[in-house]
Structures are given as structure tokens and as C-alpha cells.
Design a protein around this motif. Sequence first.
Motif, short mmCIF file in Angstrom:
data_model
loop_
_atom_site.label_atom_id
_atom_site.label_comp_id
_atom_site.label_asym_id
_atom_site.label_seq_id
_atom_site.Cartn_x
_atom_site.Cartn_y
_atom_site.Cartn_z
N VAL A 86 6.59 -21.86 -53.00
CA VAL A 86 5.83 -20.89 -52.21
C VAL A 86 6.69 -20.26 -51.11
O VAL A 86 6.57 -19.07 -50.80
CB VAL A 86 4.59 -21.56 -51.60
N ALA A 87 7.59 -21.06 -50.52
CA ALA A 87 8.38 -20.59 -49.38
C ALA A 87 9.65 -19.86 -49.78
O ALA A 87 10.42 -19.45 -48.91
CB ALA A 87 8.74 -21.78 -48.48
N ASP A 88 9.88 -19.66 -51.05
CA ASP A 88 11.11 -19.02 -51.52
C ASP A 88 11.17 -17.58 -51.02
O ASP A 88 10.24 -16.80 -51.21
CB ASP A 88 11.16 -19.05 -53.05
N GLY A 89 12.28 -17.22 -50.39
CA GLY A 89 12.44 -15.88 -49.82
C GLY A 89 12.51 -14.77 -50.85
O GLY A 89 12.34 -13.60 -50.49
N LYS A 90 12.72 -15.12 -52.12
CA LYS A 90 12.82 -14.07 -53.14
C LYS A 90 11.46 -13.42 -53.43
O LYS A 90 11.40 -12.43 -54.14
CB LYS A 90 13.40 -14.63 -54.43
N HIS A 91 10.38 -13.99 -52.87
CA HIS A 91 9.06 -13.39 -53.08
C HIS A 91 8.81 -12.21 -52.13
O HIS A 91 7.71 -11.64 -52.14
CB HIS A 91 7.97 -14.43 -52.88
N ALA A 92 9.79 -11.86 -51.31
CA ALA A 92 9.62 -10.71 -50.41
C ALA A 92 9.29 -9.46 -51.22
O ALA A 92 9.83 -9.23 -52.29
CB ALA A 92 10.90 -10.48 -49.60
N LYS A 93 8.35 -8.69 -50.69
CA LYS A 93 7.87 -7.44 -51.27
C LYS A 93 6.96 -7.67 -52.48
O LYS A 93 6.65 -6.72 -53.20
CB LYS A 93 9.01 -6.49 -51.62
#
Length: 213
Positions: A86-93
Motif C-alpha cells: 500500500v505504501a509503495d511510492g510507485k502508486h503516485a498518480k
Amino acid sequence: MDAASIAARKQPVAWIVQLLKWETADFTLRLSTGGFIPWGSEVFLARDPTYGVLGELPTFEDGIDSQTTRATLTIIPPDQAGFAAVADGKHAKSLIQVWDATLDGDTGLLIGTPDLLFRGIVDFPRVINGESWEVVLECGTEEALLNEPNEDRRLSNPFHQSVWPGELGLAYVTGLGRKVYWRANSPAGSGGGGYVSGGGNGGGGGFANQASY
């Protein structure tokens, strides 16, 4: 909100719940604040066994003046694997949506069509390490992209090809280094002309000096 939902909320027994749908490249998470809720071909759960539960939803409000709507959504993962996912930064946008829904108190089924409260994109995650590990998703609306500066956009061959790969219309054009004023008169003393469409008076007049269409 549709008429069926409004009428249901005037009845003695009706539940008001929220539905969240988060679409990433790795997973689509559907959570609710009211248990097992089918909606069309989708099912929203109070607890996802992999990614957890909704911890907190804000009061959704419109932006003020030049500000756009923002929201912070909290998800509590069940374990470290879910937390990392859930906290993975690749989910941005990635797209995230929240609806306000009305349930029949007897059947637990939706009444009418859920009302969209928020549609936005994940900006970045924040981590809270307390009694439980929580992931706070800082979200903004897609309209916020309109307020971002666009200095990277230039009348130049590299930018032109970034939009239309292989199109060489600007590859051998000279004089693109000067400032081009679109639909505006050139500032006094700039020495540069505005963008002129078609024929006209020539010289350094801007678009505003041309005849009306």
C-alpha cells in the motif's frame, strides 16, 4: 444524489456508508464502511485480506480561490506485506474515488446510485507507526494538474517530438530560441512579435491586433 437515495434517507431504517475504489497498476482495492456491498459487477468489502481496512475518511470540501480540493485517506494494512504494497511510492498518480451510498436497513443492498464525493489521484503516501501501522494517502484532484507550471513546454524540436515522436517539422527550423507570445501583445521593449495567424498588418503586432474572426 439521485431521487431514490434521497427518499431512502427519510425512512426510519437506512444506513449511510462510504465506498472507496483505488486503482493501481498492481491491484484494485475496493473498501466500504458498511461491510459486504455489491454494486453492479463489483464488490466492496469492509476488510480486504491483503491490503487491510479503511482507517479514516476526511470531510470532503471544495478548494478555495485558486486552491484545488485535497484529501487524506487512511488505510490500515493487516501485516508488513500489505503495508509495503500500500505504501509503495510507485502508486503516485493512481486513480482513487470515494462515494457516499445508502443501504436498505433490512437487506443491506444499495438503494439508488452512490453519490461521488471525491475523484482524485494519489500524490504521495505518509506512514504512521503507532499502535498500528497506517498509510495516509495524500490525494489531490486531477484538476490540480492545471495549476502546475509548464515551463517544460517549448516551441522546440525536443518537446515537439516528445508529443509527436518522429515528427520532424521543427527539426531544422531556426529562430525558436526567442520568446513567442501566444494570443497576446508583446511586452513593450521586448523586440519580439506575438504569434500572428494568417495575413495581416505584419511587423510586431500580436494576435490581439489582428482582425476579429
